[in-house]
Scaffold this motif. Structure first.
Motif, short mmCIF file in Angstrom:
data_model
loop_
_atom_site.label_atom_id
_atom_site.label_comp_id
_atom_site.label_asym_id
_atom_site.label_seq_id
_atom_site.Cartn_x
_atom_site.Cartn_y
_atom_site.Cartn_z
N TYR A 7 7.87 -6.80 25.17
CA TYR A 7 6.53 -6.34 26.33
C TYR A 7 4.90 -6.32 25.96
N THR A 8 3.97 -7.07 26.75
CA THR A 8 3.11 -6.61 26.54
C THR A 8 2.40 -6.02 27.76
N ASP A 63 8.45 -14.40 38.24
CA ASP A 63 6.69 -14.86 37.61
C ASP A 63 5.98 -14.30 37.87
N ASN A 64 5.54 -14.13 39.36
CA ASN A 64 4.30 -14.90 39.70
C ASN A 64 3.72 -13.08 39.82
N ARG A 67 3.54 -11.45 36.85
CA ARG A 67 1.62 -11.26 35.80
C ARG A 67 0.89 -10.58 36.47
N THR A 72 3.15 -9.66 30.51
CA THR A 72 3.41 -10.73 29.32
C THR A 72 4.77 -10.68 29.08
N ASP A 73 4.49 -11.91 28.41
CA ASP A 73 6.01 -12.52 27.14
C ASP A 73 6.63 -11.12 27.24
#
Length: 79
Positions: A7-8, A63-64, A67, A72-73
């Motif tokens: 992950y990032t 997802d929101n 973020r 991300t990712d």
């Protein structure tokens, strides 16, 4: 079979080991690795699930939130 999550977080690429018996999903695992409390997220996710039958709405909420926390990712990799 070992699982790894790649992950990032806030622009920095990271990876951790993952066990299905310890966490509900990959987001909970990476949040725990970064020291982020997800109790508010879990309560709100449950409320969203109870208020709608639309899986897309629940996915968009998740997802929101992810973020907003700087992730991300998020990818689960089987070794």
């Amino acid at each position: 079979m070992a699982l790894t999550i790649s992950y990032t977080f806030k622009g920095q690429q990271k990876s951790i080991g993952y066990a299905n018996d310890k966490y509900h999903d990959a987001f909970e695992a990476v949040a725990a690795a970064e020291g982020i409390d997800t109790s508010d997220y879990l309560a709100m996710e449950q409320a969203v699930r109870m208020s709608t039958r639309d899986k897309k709405t629940v996915r968009n909420f998740r997802d929101n939130y992810i973020r907003q926390k700087g992730f991300t990712d998020i990818t689960v990799v089987r070794d």
